[in-house]
Scaffold this motif. Sequence first.
Motif, mmCIF file in Angstrom:
data_model
loop_
_atom_site.group_PDB
_atom_site.id
_atom_site.type_symbol
_atom_site.label_atom_id
_atom_site.label_comp_id
_atom_site.label_asym_id
_atom_site.label_seq_id
_atom_site.Cartn_x
_atom_site.Cartn_y
_atom_site.Cartn_z
ATOM 1 N N ASP A 249 -48.705 -46.665 -51.980
ATOM 2 C CA ASP A 249 -49.569 -46.940 -53.130
ATOM 3 C C ASP A 249 -48.692 -47.104 -54.373
ATOM 4 N N PRO A 250 -48.107 -48.285 -54.572
ATOM 5 C CA PRO A 250 -47.145 -48.472 -55.664
ATOM 6 C C PRO A 250 -47.698 -48.159 -57.050
ATOM 7 N N ASP A 251 -48.979 -48.354 -57.252
ATOM 8 C CA ASP A 251 -49.550 -48.092 -58.574
ATOM 9 C C ASP A 251 -49.518 -46.606 -58.918
ATOM 10 N N ARG A 252 -49.318 -45.761 -57.923
ATOM 11 C CA ARG A 252 -49.222 -44.315 -58.154
ATOM 12 C C ARG A 252 -47.831 -43.785 -57.844
ATOM 13 N N ALA A 253 -46.893 -44.679 -57.596
ATOM 14 C CA ALA A 253 -45.533 -44.255 -57.280
ATOM 15 C C ALA A 253 -44.907 -43.525 -58.464
ATOM 16 N N LEU A 254 -44.054 -42.563 -58.166
ATOM 17 C CA LEU A 254 -43.396 -41.778 -59.211
ATOM 18 C C LEU A 254 -42.129 -42.443 -59.730
ATOM 19 N N CYS A 255 -41.735 -43.546 -59.106
ATOM 20 C CA CYS A 255 -40.535 -44.281 -59.537
ATOM 21 C C CYS A 255 -40.623 -45.719 -59.031
ATOM 22 N N ASP A 256 -40.365 -46.671 -59.897
ATOM 23 C CA ASP A 256 -40.279 -48.096 -59.532
ATOM 24 C C ASP A 256 -41.538 -48.659 -58.897
ATOM 25 N N GLY A 257 -42.686 -48.114 -59.243
ATOM 26 C CA GLY A 257 -43.934 -48.639 -58.704
ATOM 27 C C GLY A 257 -44.185 -50.109 -59.015
ATOM 28 N N PRO A 258 -43.959 -50.556 -60.267
ATOM 29 C CA PRO A 258 -44.272 -51.949 -60.605
ATOM 30 C C PRO A 258 -43.500 -52.996 -59.807
ATOM 31 N N ASN A 259 -42.327 -52.628 -59.277
ATOM 32 C CA ASN A 259 -41.567 -53.599 -58.505
ATOM 33 C C ASN A 259 -41.517 -53.279 -57.012
ATOM 34 N N SER A 260 -42.286 -52.289 -56.569
ATOM 35 C CA SER A 260 -42.303 -51.939 -55.146
ATOM 36 C C SER A 260 -43.394 -52.717 -54.408
ATOM 37 N N VAL A 261 -43.104 -53.079 -53.172
ATOM 38 C CA VAL A 261 -44.056 -53.800 -52.335
ATOM 39 C C VAL A 261 -45.018 -52.808 -51.686
ATOM 40 N N ARG A 262 -46.289 -53.164 -51.633
ATOM 41 C CA ARG A 262 -47.273 -52.323 -50.946
ATOM 42 C C ARG A 262 -46.966 -52.305 -49.454
ATOM 43 N N LEU A 263 -46.999 -51.124 -48.892
ATOM 44 C CA LEU A 263 -46.658 -50.958 -47.484
ATOM 45 C C LEU A 263 -47.497 -51.869 -46.594
ATOM 46 N N VAL A 264 -48.784 -51.997 -46.896
ATOM 47 C CA VAL A 264 -49.664 -52.816 -46.056
ATOM 48 C C VAL A 264 -49.363 -54.308 -46.181
#
Length: 275
Positions: free
Chosen positions: A240-255
Motif C-alpha cells: 500500500d504505497p500511499d501508506r508507506a513509511l518511506c518512498d511511497g510516492p515512487n513505489s510500485v503497488r504490489l498488485v
Amino acid sequence: MTRAVKVRNVVIGGGAPLVLIAGPCVIESEAMALETAHAVKAVAADLGLPYIFKSSFDKANRTSSTSFRGPGLADGLKTLARVKQQCDVPITTDVHAVEQAEPVSRVADLIQIPALLCRQTDLLVAAAKTRRAVNIKKGQFLAPEDMAGPISKVVAAGNEDVMVTERGHAFGYNRLVVDITGLPTMRSLGYPVIFDATHAVQRPGAAGTASGGDREQAPALARAAVAAGVDGLFVEVHPDPDRALCDGPNSVRLVELRHMLEPIVAIDKVVRSQL
C-alpha cells in the motif's frame, strides 16, 4: 558483454537473464517484509526472472530527522535473515557506515552502496573487503563514465564482483532525469548495470519534509532501460504505497507489479535475441 557476477544462486551480467531486485524501501515490519518477498518471488518465478529481495534496515538519508528510518541494524538484520530463510531468496540491503559492512555481510548476499555515498572510499573498501558482491548506485551528480572511479576502488580492494545502478540524474531542483544513453556507457565499463526504475521517478525533497515521486512513470522508464540492454531491474514495491513509511510516492503497488513486468520480459527477450 559485461562481467558475470554471482549473488548466491543468481548470476547478473555476462549474458545471464534479466534479474529483478525488488522489495519495500525500508523494513516497516517483519510481516510486511515476508508478505512482499513471497509475493514478488511468485511473480518473478512465473515470469522467469531471477529474484533478489531488497529492503533497508536504516534509511540514514531521509529528508527530515523526524522521518521513519527503519528498525536499525540488529533488528533489521534479524528480519532480513528470516526473509532469506523462509522465502529462500538472496538478500541485498544498503550500508551507510564502514562499521556496518561486516555485520551486514553475514546476512546480505549483495551489499548496496547508496547513491549519495558512491564516492566514499572507506565505505567502498569496507564493502569490498567483505567478499560479498557490491552494487554501487550512481550518484545523482555523476556522469555515467565517472562510475569508473567507484568501481576501481572496489576492484583495487580485491573484489571484482561489482555492479552499478542508474537511478537518475539531478535536473534542477526536486527533479531527476534519466539519460538512456548513459546505460550502454556504463556497460562499456565492463560490469553489470542495473536500472532503478522507482528512484528514477523520485522527486527529492519535493513534499517538504519528505520526497515526492511519480510512480506512474516507472514502467515506461523500465521498458526503455531494458530495451537499452541492462542486466537487471531495481523496483521498490509496497502493498500500500500511499501508506508507506518511506518512498511511497515512487513505489510500485504490489498488485501492479506483474502488469508492469510482463511487457518488460517480452522486450528483454527481443533484445537478447539480437545480441
